[in-house]
Design a protein around this motif. Structure first.
Motif, PDB file in Angstrom:
ATOM      1  N   GLU A 110      52.001  47.150  61.236  1.00  0.00           N
ATOM      2  CA  GLU A 110      51.480  46.932  59.883  1.00  0.00           C
ATOM      3  C   GLU A 110      50.407  45.851  59.887  1.00  0.00           C
ATOM      4  OE1 GLU A 110      55.632  48.000  57.528  1.00  0.00           O
ATOM      5  OE2 GLU A 110      54.717  46.010  57.283  1.00  0.00           O
ATOM      6  N   ALA A 111      50.678  44.802  60.640  1.00  0.00           N
ATOM      7  CA  ALA A 111      49.715  43.702  60.690  1.00  0.00           C
ATOM      8  C   ALA A 111      48.435  44.127  61.398  1.00  0.00           C
ATOM      9  CB  ALA A 111      50.334  42.499  61.392  1.00  0.00           C
ATOM     10  N   PRO A 118      41.331  42.592  53.612  1.00  0.00           N
ATOM     11  CA  PRO A 118      41.473  41.253  53.045  1.00  0.00           C
ATOM     12  C   PRO A 118      42.818  41.098  52.363  1.00  0.00           C
ATOM     13  CG  PRO A 118      40.130  42.598  51.625  1.00  0.00           C
ATOM     14  CD  PRO A 118      40.489  43.453  52.790  1.00  0.00           C
ATOM     15  N   ASN A 119      43.860  41.272  53.135  1.00  0.00           N
ATOM     16  CA  ASN A 119      45.207  41.170  52.600  1.00  0.00           C
ATOM     17  C   ASN A 119      45.746  39.791  52.953  1.00  0.00           C
ATOM     18  OD1 ASN A 119      48.132  41.189  52.744  1.00  0.00           O
ATOM     19  ND2 ASN A 119      47.977  43.366  52.262  1.00  0.00           N
ATOM     20  N   ALA A 120      46.095  39.066  51.930  1.00  0.00           N
ATOM     21  CA  ALA A 120      46.469  37.664  52.139  1.00  0.00           C
ATOM     22  C   ALA A 120      47.563  37.513  53.181  1.00  0.00           C
ATOM     23  CB  ALA A 120      46.912  37.052  50.820  1.00  0.00           C
ATOM     24  N   ALA A 121      48.488  38.461  53.195  1.00  0.00           N
ATOM     25  CA  ALA A 121      49.632  38.311  54.088  1.00  0.00           C
ATOM     26  C   ALA A 121      49.333  38.780  55.507  1.00  0.00           C
ATOM     27  CB  ALA A 121      50.828  39.072  53.528  1.00  0.00           C
ATOM     28  N   GLN A 122      48.326  39.631  55.659  1.00  0.00           N
ATOM     29  CA  GLN A 122      48.142  40.266  56.959  1.00  0.00           C
ATOM     30  C   GLN A 122      46.818  39.980  57.641  1.00  0.00           C
ATOM     31  OE1 GLN A 122      48.987  44.386  56.205  1.00  0.00           O
ATOM     32  NE2 GLN A 122      51.182  44.037  56.094  1.00  0.00           N
ATOM     33  N   ARG A 128      39.892  33.687  59.084  1.00  0.00           N
ATOM     34  CA  ARG A 128      39.750  32.523  58.210  1.00  0.00           C
ATOM     35  C   ARG A 128      39.397  31.269  58.989  1.00  0.00           C
ATOM     36  NH1 ARG A 128      45.484  33.402  55.370  1.00  0.00           N
ATOM     37  NH2 ARG A 128      45.168  35.529  54.695  1.00  0.00           N
ATOM     38  N   ALA A 275      36.442  35.859  54.806  1.00  0.00           N
ATOM     39  CA  ALA A 275      37.541  36.314  53.947  1.00  0.00           C
ATOM     40  C   ALA A 275      36.985  36.690  52.578  1.00  0.00           C
ATOM     41  CB  ALA A 275      38.596  35.221  53.826  1.00  0.00           C
ATOM     42  N   ALA A 276      36.106  35.834  52.053  1.00  0.00           N
ATOM     43  CA  ALA A 276      35.522  36.102  50.739  1.00  0.00           C
ATOM     44  C   ALA A 276      34.629  37.339  50.799  1.00  0.00           C
ATOM     45  CB  ALA A 276      34.724  34.887  50.277  1.00  0.00           C
ATOM     46  N   LEU A 279      36.648  40.470  50.853  1.00  0.00           N
ATOM     47  CA  LEU A 279      37.198  40.702  49.527  1.00  0.00           C
ATOM     48  C   LEU A 279      36.137  41.325  48.612  1.00  0.00           C
ATOM     49  CD1 LEU A 279      39.742  40.228  47.841  1.00  0.00           C
ATOM     50  CD2 LEU A 279      38.732  38.081  47.086  1.00  0.00           C
ATOM     51  N   LEU A 282      35.636  44.929  49.339  1.00  0.00           N
ATOM     52  CA  LEU A 282      36.726  45.723  48.773  1.00  0.00           C
ATOM     53  C   LEU A 282      36.487  45.972  47.290  1.00  0.00           C
ATOM     54  CD1 LEU A 282      39.538  46.998  49.309  1.00  0.00           C
ATOM     55  CD2 LEU A 282      40.502  44.878  48.445  1.00  0.00           C
ATOM     56  N   GLU A 283      36.060  44.931  46.586  1.00  0.00           N
ATOM     57  CA  GLU A 283      35.788  45.077  45.154  1.00  0.00           C
ATOM     58  C   GLU A 283      34.705  46.134  44.935  1.00  0.00           C
ATOM     59  OE1 GLU A 283      37.529  43.676  42.941  1.00  0.00           O
ATOM     60  OE2 GLU A 283      38.547  42.060  44.015  1.00  0.00           O
ATOM     61  N   ASP A 286      35.928  49.628  45.409  1.00  0.00           N
ATOM     62  CA  ASP A 286      36.734  50.061  44.267  1.00  0.00           C
ATOM     63  C   ASP A 286      35.858  50.464  43.081  1.00  0.00           C
ATOM     64  OD1 ASP A 286      38.969  49.729  45.667  1.00  0.00           O
ATOM     65  OD2 ASP A 286      39.695  47.946  44.616  1.00  0.00           O
TER      66      ASP A 286
ATOM     67  N   PRO B 254      39.442  30.865  50.673  1.00  0.00           N
ATOM     68  CA  PRO B 254      38.868  32.027  50.001  1.00  0.00           C
ATOM     69  C   PRO B 254      39.574  33.268  50.548  1.00  0.00           C
ATOM     70  CG  PRO B 254      37.165  30.736  51.132  1.00  0.00           C
ATOM     71  CD  PRO B 254      38.477  30.170  51.543  1.00  0.00           C
ATOM     72  N   MET B 256      42.422  34.094  49.471  1.00  0.00           N
ATOM     73  CA  MET B 256      43.775  33.920  48.968  1.00  0.00           C
ATOM     74  C   MET B 256      43.842  34.278  47.487  1.00  0.00           C
ATOM     75  SD  MET B 256      45.985  33.457  50.883  1.00  0.00           S
ATOM     76  CE  MET B 256      46.174  33.310  52.605  1.00  0.00           C
TER      77      MET B 256
END
Lengths: 289, 267
Positions: A110-111, A118-122, A128, A275-276, A279, A282-283, A286, B254, B256
């Motif tokens: 999964e990881a 950009p999944n915070a957990a994975q 970062r 990371a930004a 993200l 991804l936006e 969508d 960023p 998060m």
């Protein structure tokens, strides 16, 4: 389509992070010049003999009795190690796979997928510009070995991480302290530095492939300074919570040819935008839907 | 009679000398008196885990307690940083916008000499060719070359480029090649990329170092200025540098801000 876009970003961020910050140009030169691709790095040591210079080794003993192995050591980059721990760098068990327990293998897979989103957990810690921990830092960044009295200090280029490895027999830290670079205790066996590392953070990742361990991980490293130019490094990972048996990752480093070379400042977090950026992509995806 | 006069004069001079020696500040007297141990390589031994007391990192100058940190006396000689007029205004602007602009709040590399008086411990290790300063804050590493090499050219760094030498029992470090993006404290005191810092590390006892830093920056200041601090050894035998990777705290990164609906936390 999403995945492809993320993969491109991921490829880009590797480059960006290498060169991030104030030392961008110099750092890039350094990475490029030091980057020799050796898919078999770590799995073979037969060519070590070819590189062996003449004369006694170690050349001298330091005043505190340590063999002098100081200098800057460059990894012979293994693509297998960098992208995900594969046969190129796992030397034990014989099938060259990480012996994950079933639940842990599921989480790793999964990881591995999540690392490109950009999944915070994975998201991979590297994305970062977070610390890589041990042993990940050992197999893709140049490092400098210093030997102040009674200790070995490893200064890593990437993320300006360091490790202070005391050579006395002081006890390990208490359980319950998780550190990005762990806590190291070492001793010399001839010209091999044996280090036991504990107290590693369970947020650590070993590769872009989502490889991980728990807070019960113990890493036993063997820094085998084979000769003046060759460092054979292995790390055995023991973690009964996550693996069915201990396993070993190996890598090889060679002494930097330029005796005047200095490690440059690595500003990673300072220039980190990936990371930004991921993200943002991804936006956009969508919105296009 | 004459001999007696000489005796009185001698006693008077002796008294003057004694009185004079009391005028010398206690720290200077200690600097002169203390003979530090040497490493196995014969270098004045500065090794150990050190940390400042006080709140110089909040503001180098005298300041009241605030949400930025505790009150503190000035560590700057003369109590003034000699800004040029434009720079004094700039410092005020920095102060007003410090929440956003201060690198420490974003956990960036801290610059020099700020690295020394951050409220976190650091470890000094020494070989004949290098003094490495290993910081708990963000795992910063300072490499001070003591191998008689020169500063690099045309490169800029957050922590500058440090070259050091020993003068008697004192480690003297010259640092240049700053990128001009770091501050001296949380109060917006700043410098340009022309900053030069001379640091002096002198053991004044088994567990104390006198630390001095002199700043020269013709773009920003009207003259060089100096700060002085005491470094205290962590004498706990279990002490070691742990970590303070503040940039990896969840609320600082960023990415998060990913909407919760997209997260699928691992088991």
């Amino acid at each position: 389509m999403k995945t492809i876009t993320y993969a491109c970003v991921t490829a880009a961020f590797c480059g960006v992070l290498w060169g991030a910050g104030a030392t961008m140009l110099r750092a890039q030169d350094q990475e490029l010049s030091g980057l020799s691709i050796d898919l078999g790095a770590g799995s073979d040591d037969e060519n070590a003999a070819d590189e062996a210079p003449q004369g006694p080794w170690p050349k001298k003993m330091l005043n505190d009795g340590q063999p002098d192995v100081q200098g800057i050591w460059d990894p012979l980059v293994s693509l297998g190690c960098f992208a995900g721990l594969g046969p190129g760098c796992i030397t034990d068990p014989p099938d060259r796979k990480i012996p994950y327990l079933p639940w842990a293998l599921k989480r790793k897979m999964e990881a591995a997928v999540g690392t490109l989103t950009p999944n915070a957990a994975q998201m991979d810690t590297r994305t970062r510009a977070w610390p890589d921990g041990v042993p990940r830092l050992n197999y893709y960044t140049e490092l400098q070995v210093l030997q102040p009295p009674g200790a070995v200090v490893i200064l890593y280029d990437v993320h300006h991480e360091f490790r202070y490895i005391p050579l006395d027999s002081r006890p390990h830290l208490d359980d319950g302290i998780g550190l990005w670079m762990g806590s190291s205790r070492g001793h010399w066996e001839g010209t091999t530095l044996v280090v036991e590392v504990r107290n590693l953070s369970d947020r650590m990742r070993f590769s872009l492939g989502g490889d991980f361990a728990s807070d019960e991980l113990t890493v036993t490293e063997r820094w085998d300074f084979v000769n003046e130019n060759t460092l054979q490094l292995s790390a055995t990972l023991t973690d009964p919570k996550v693996y069915s048996q201990p396993w070993t990752v190996s890598s090889k480093l060679s002494r930097d040819e330029d005796p005047t070379w200095e490690i440059m400042e690595y500003a990673g977090v300072e220039g980190e935008r990936d990371a930004a950026l991921m993200l943002e992509i991804l936006e956009n995806v969508d919105e296009e839907k | 009679m004459e001999a007696s006069g000489r005796t009185i004069l001698g006693a008077f001079l002796l008294a003057l000398l004694v009185a004079g020696s009391f005028v010398v500040t206690s720290v200077d007297a200690q600097v002169a008196r203390y003979e530090p141990p040497r490493t196995v390589d014969g270098i004045p031994d500065l090794q150990g885990i050190w940390q400042v007391m006080g709140s110089a990192n909040v503001n180098l100058l005298a300041h009241s307690a605030s949400s930025d940190g505790p009150a503190g006396e000035s560590v700057v000689e003369g109590g003034v940083i000699p800004y040029q007029d434009w720079a004094a205004k700039k410092q005020q602007e920095n102060y007003a916008d410090r929440q956003k602009l201060d690198g420490e709040r974003n956990c960036l590399l801290s610059g020099v000499p700020r690295a020394t008086y951050l409220p976190h411990p650091f470890q000094i290790v020494q070989t004949p060719d290098m003094v490495a300063i290993l910081h708990e804050y963000a795992h910063m590493q300072r490499r001070v070359y003591t191998n008689k090499t020169s500063h690099l050219e045309d490169l800029q760094f957050y922590l500058g480029d440090s070259r050091g030498r020993y003068e008697g029992n004192t480690l003297v470090v010259d640092t240049v090649n700053f990128n001009g993006e770091t501050w001296f404290d949380r109060a917006g005191n700043f410098h340009s990329d022309e900053l030069k810092v001379e640091e002096r590390y002198t053991r004044i006892g088994p567990d104390h170092i006198q630390y001095e830093a002199t700043m020269t920056d013709p773009k920003v200041f009207t003259r060089p200025w100096k700060l002085q601090l005491t470094l205290y050894r962590n004498i706990d035998p279990k002490a070691q540098i742990l970590d303070y990777q503040c940039y990896a705290f969840e609320d600082r990164t960023p990415g998060m801000t990913v909407p919760l609906s997209r997260q699928s936390p691992l088991p």
